[in-house]
Design a protein around this motif. Structure first.
Motif, PDB file in Angstrom:
ATOM      1  N   GLY A 193       0.157   6.387 -14.520  1.00 55.19           N
ATOM      2  CA  GLY A 193       0.961   5.322 -15.113  1.00 55.19           C
ATOM      3  C   GLY A 193       2.405   5.743 -15.296  1.00 55.19           C
ATOM      4  O   GLY A 193       3.335   4.968 -15.033  1.00 55.19           O
ATOM      5  N   ALA A 194       2.612   6.972 -15.751  1.00 59.05           N
ATOM      6  CA  ALA A 194       3.981   7.465 -15.951  1.00 59.05           C
ATOM      7  C   ALA A 194       4.723   7.569 -14.620  1.00 59.05           C
ATOM      8  O   ALA A 194       5.897   7.218 -14.534  1.00 59.05           O
ATOM      9  CB  ALA A 194       3.938   8.830 -16.649  1.00 59.05           C
ATOM     10  N   VAL A 195       4.030   8.055 -13.598  1.00 59.07           N
ATOM     11  CA  VAL A 195       4.670   8.160 -12.282  1.00 59.07           C
ATOM     12  C   VAL A 195       4.994   6.767 -11.729  1.00 59.07           C
ATOM     13  O   VAL A 195       6.060   6.553 -11.160  1.00 59.07           O
ATOM     14  CB  VAL A 195       3.759   8.951 -11.301  1.00 59.07           C
ATOM     15  N   SER A 196       4.080   5.820 -11.921  1.00 59.85           N
ATOM     16  CA  SER A 196       4.303   4.468 -11.420  1.00 59.85           C
ATOM     17  C   SER A 196       5.462   3.781 -12.129  1.00 59.85           C
ATOM     18  O   SER A 196       6.246   3.065 -11.512  1.00 59.85           O
ATOM     19  CB  SER A 196       3.046   3.610 -11.603  1.00 59.85           C
TER      20      SER A 196
ATOM     21  N   VAL B 134      -5.896  -3.687 -10.515  1.00 61.06           N
ATOM     22  CA  VAL B 134      -4.618  -3.112 -10.086  1.00 61.06           C
ATOM     23  C   VAL B 134      -4.018  -3.931  -8.956  1.00 61.06           C
ATOM     24  O   VAL B 134      -2.823  -4.235  -8.937  1.00 61.06           O
ATOM     25  CB  VAL B 134      -4.808  -1.636  -9.652  1.00 61.06           C
ATOM     26  N   ILE B 135      -4.827  -4.329  -8.003  1.00 63.95           N
ATOM     27  CA  ILE B 135      -4.343  -5.110  -6.870  1.00 63.95           C
ATOM     28  C   ILE B 135      -3.876  -6.488  -7.331  1.00 63.95           C
ATOM     29  O   ILE B 135      -2.890  -7.021  -6.819  1.00 63.95           O
ATOM     30  CB  ILE B 135      -5.433  -5.208  -5.780  1.00 63.95           C
TER      31      ILE B 135
ATOM     32  N   ILE C 196      -1.041  -1.083  -5.948  1.00 60.75           N
ATOM     33  CA  ILE C 196      -2.078  -0.415  -5.169  1.00 60.75           C
ATOM     34  C   ILE C 196      -2.181   0.996  -5.716  1.00 60.75           C
ATOM     35  O   ILE C 196      -1.180   1.625  -6.032  1.00 60.75           O
ATOM     36  CB  ILE C 196      -1.782  -0.420  -3.650  1.00 60.75           C
ATOM     37  N   ASP C 197      -3.386   1.444  -5.922  1.00 60.72           N
ATOM     38  CA  ASP C 197      -3.599   2.773  -6.480  1.00 60.72           C
ATOM     39  C   ASP C 197      -4.588   3.504  -5.586  1.00 60.72           C
ATOM     40  O   ASP C 197      -5.779   3.209  -5.597  1.00 60.72           O
ATOM     41  CB  ASP C 197      -4.135   2.661  -7.910  1.00 60.72           C
ATOM     42  N   LEU C 198      -4.087   4.431  -4.816  1.00 57.72           N
ATOM     43  CA  LEU C 198      -4.929   5.182  -3.887  1.00 57.72           C
ATOM     44  C   LEU C 198      -5.593   6.389  -4.534  1.00 57.72           C
ATOM     45  O   LEU C 198      -6.363   7.081  -3.898  1.00 57.72           O
ATOM     46  CB  LEU C 198      -4.099   5.627  -2.683  1.00 57.72           C
ATOM     47  N   SER C 199      -5.290   6.628  -5.806  1.00 59.64           N
ATOM     48  CA  SER C 199      -5.824   7.815  -6.465  1.00 59.64           C
ATOM     49  C   SER C 199      -7.160   7.577  -7.154  1.00 59.64           C
ATOM     50  O   SER C 199      -7.705   8.493  -7.749  1.00 59.64           O
ATOM     51  CB  SER C 199      -4.814   8.321  -7.497  1.00 59.64           C
TER      52      SER C 199
END
Length: 123
Positions: A117-120, A66-67, A72-75
């Motif tokens: 993914g949808a939110v991003s 992801v990075i 960045i994915d904090l979840s």
């Protein structure tokens, strides 16, 4: 009279030490842990630590991907915890529920990934 300084040598030593410093720190922490709790030298405990390290390694690889694509994915930690809780709830102490627990965990993880993914993408 000429004076020579050891500054370049010190910088060279620091540069050589920097890549191995995390391993030295890890070894020191393990030694302290063994001194506090001698059971950490048992084969079962080492196997358990390696299993946990493998799981964290898989999660770290996913986060690194992801990075690498400038995100960045904090979840990630929350999703792993949610999947673990789902597995524990479905298993409920009965190993016969393992196939159902695996399917439920995969479904929850996939749903969380799809939502993330949808939110991003919507931004």
């Amino acid at each position: 009279m000429t004076t020579t300084t050891n500054a370049p040598r010190r910088q060279l030593r620091r540069a050589q030490l920097r890549p191995v410093l995390p391993f030295i720190t890890l070894a020191a922490l393990y030694v302290v842990t063994v001194l506090i709790s001698p059971g950490y030298l048992e084969a079962a405990q080492i196997g358990s630590l390696l299993q946990l390290a493998a799981l964290l390694g898989v999660v770290a690889i996913g986060q690194a991907l992801v990075i690498l694509i400038s995100g960045i994915d904090l979840s990630v930690g929350a999703v792993v915890t949610l999947v673990n809780l789902t597995t524990a709830a479905v298993l409920d102490g009965n190993d016969a529920n393992l196939p159902l627990a695996l399917l439920a965990s995969l479904a929850v993880g996939a749903a969380a990934g799809l939502f993330n993914g949808a939110v991003s993408l919507s931004r």
